[in-house]
Design a protein around this motif. Sequence first.
Motif, short mmCIF file in Angstrom:
data_model
loop_
_atom_site.label_atom_id
_atom_site.label_comp_id
_atom_site.label_asym_id
_atom_site.label_seq_id
_atom_site.Cartn_x
_atom_site.Cartn_y
_atom_site.Cartn_z
N ARG A 285 0.83 -1.20 0.00
CA ARG A 285 0.00 0.00 0.00
C ARG A 285 0.87 1.25 0.00
NH1 ARG A 285 -5.06 -0.53 -1.49
NH2 ARG A 285 -5.59 1.34 -0.33
N PRO A 286 0.35 2.34 -0.56
CA PRO A 286 1.08 3.60 -0.48
C PRO A 286 1.32 3.96 0.99
CG PRO A 286 -0.81 3.79 -1.96
CD PRO A 286 -0.93 2.47 -1.27
N ASP A 287 2.52 4.38 1.30
CA ASP A 287 2.88 4.68 2.69
C ASP A 287 4.04 5.66 2.68
OD1 ASP A 287 3.95 4.68 5.27
OD2 ASP A 287 3.41 2.58 5.62
N VAL A 295 6.85 3.45 -10.60
CA VAL A 295 5.61 2.89 -11.13
C VAL A 295 5.82 2.52 -12.60
CG1 VAL A 295 3.18 3.34 -11.64
CG2 VAL A 295 4.20 4.19 -9.51
N CYS A 298 -0.04 1.43 -14.46
CA CYS A 298 -1.14 1.86 -13.57
C CYS A 298 -2.44 1.66 -14.34
CB CYS A 298 -0.93 3.33 -13.18
SG CYS A 298 -2.28 3.99 -12.19
N GLY A 321 -3.62 0.87 -5.48
CA GLY A 321 -3.59 2.25 -5.02
C GLY A 321 -4.97 2.87 -5.16
N ILE A 325 -1.20 7.00 -10.40
CA ILE A 325 0.17 7.53 -10.31
C ILE A 325 0.77 7.42 -11.71
CG2 ILE A 325 2.42 7.30 -9.18
CD1 ILE A 325 0.99 5.72 -6.94
N ALA A 331 6.96 6.54 -6.09
CA ALA A 331 6.09 6.79 -4.94
C ALA A 331 6.50 5.84 -3.82
CB ALA A 331 4.63 6.56 -5.33
N ASN A 332 6.13 6.20 -2.60
CA ASN A 332 6.52 5.38 -1.44
C ASN A 332 5.48 4.32 -1.12
OD1 ASN A 332 8.74 6.96 -1.31
ND2 ASN A 332 8.22 7.97 0.62
N PHE A 333 5.97 3.10 -0.93
CA PHE A 333 5.09 1.97 -0.62
C PHE A 333 5.66 1.17 0.55
CE2 PHE A 333 4.01 2.99 -4.91
CZ PHE A 333 2.64 2.75 -4.98
#
Length: 341
Positions: A285-287, A295, A298, A321, A325, A331-333
């Motif tokens: 999950r995004p975090d 990425v 998508c 997500g 994105i 992005a942070n996951f």
Amino acid sequence: MAQLILNHLTKDFGGGRPAVSNVSLTVREGGFLALLGPSGCGKTTVLRMIAGFEQPSDGSIDYGERRLSDASRALPPEKRNMAMVFQSYALWPHMTVAENVGYPLKVRGISGETWRRKVGEALALVKLTDYAERRPAALSGGQRQRVALARCLVTSPDVVLLDEPLANLDQHLRKSMEETFRIFHERSGATMVYVTHDQSEAMALATDVAVMSEGRLVQMAAPADIYARPEGTVVGGLIGRGSILKVPVAEQAPRALGWPQLREVIGSAPAGLHRDVLVRPEHVRPDAEGIALEVKACVYEGERFALTLALPDGQALKAYGDTAIPVGQKANFAIASAWRL
Ligand code: ADP
Ligand code: MG
């Protein structure tokens, strides 16, 4: 309780590896077993042996205390109190719906009021009462399949065998037919063996899922258990979505993947090997505190976005997500959990 027991069941047609090798499993009375696996793995052959259309080369099939088949003898299909539903429906085109459904009763010498009552009950169960006088050509694919179901129900079989019964139907119809199968199973109380190559169908319907690969049984468990704890890469790849990561058993490997907790999943083992680790997309999950991953894809799926991310070593990781994105962006996951196959 009468259980259906396959004991070291083997079928060798003589063309290289046996079609079915040493399959042992038990279906409890009233259970719903889904036999799942890729095309050619031996599912239909298992079903045909249970029905009595095919004799085992080795091993045996019992129903309760009764021996149905082994390599030296086989009870004929009509003496097994089983019914089989085929992918192709196999309806008689010249008979009406009611005549098709009532055909197995006629073969057993049942006629008159009993015939009408039983046919009426079977048609009501599959919601085809108003179609009794039509011929199969005047029905949709889903209705034809329901006729085939009613026909197999009409004799109150102990065991119902279904070979990819929804394979010819469109996606929408399959969902509603799944519901029909569930009701059919509940009301009939029959033991059901349902062959499919569609894992979502198997998970939705069955009390137990048996996965076959190359003639062998690789795992049998309840749907939730097989999803949470698949054994090996065949089951891990077949059941649900996920990424199977190859993680080297080197002290620094999990760190190199940006994910130190993987150490616990991999366990300790001689260095130099690698482990297959399954990560479900719902566990990625995004975090904001997580690691930055690029990425690669998508895809909008309505209720969410299906993402493909690249781990630091280049392996692909599937994730979900809530927002789109752009491809190429980082992005942070965070990975909440993983399962060693
Ligand atoms: P599935 O239903 O999982 O697609 P099958 O049980 O139909 O698989 O087939 C398993 C294997 O056995 C396949 O390699 C198939 O070609 C072979 N096979 C099935 N029936 C026969 C037969 N009557 N004679 C020879 N080979 C067969
Ligand atoms: Mg088949």
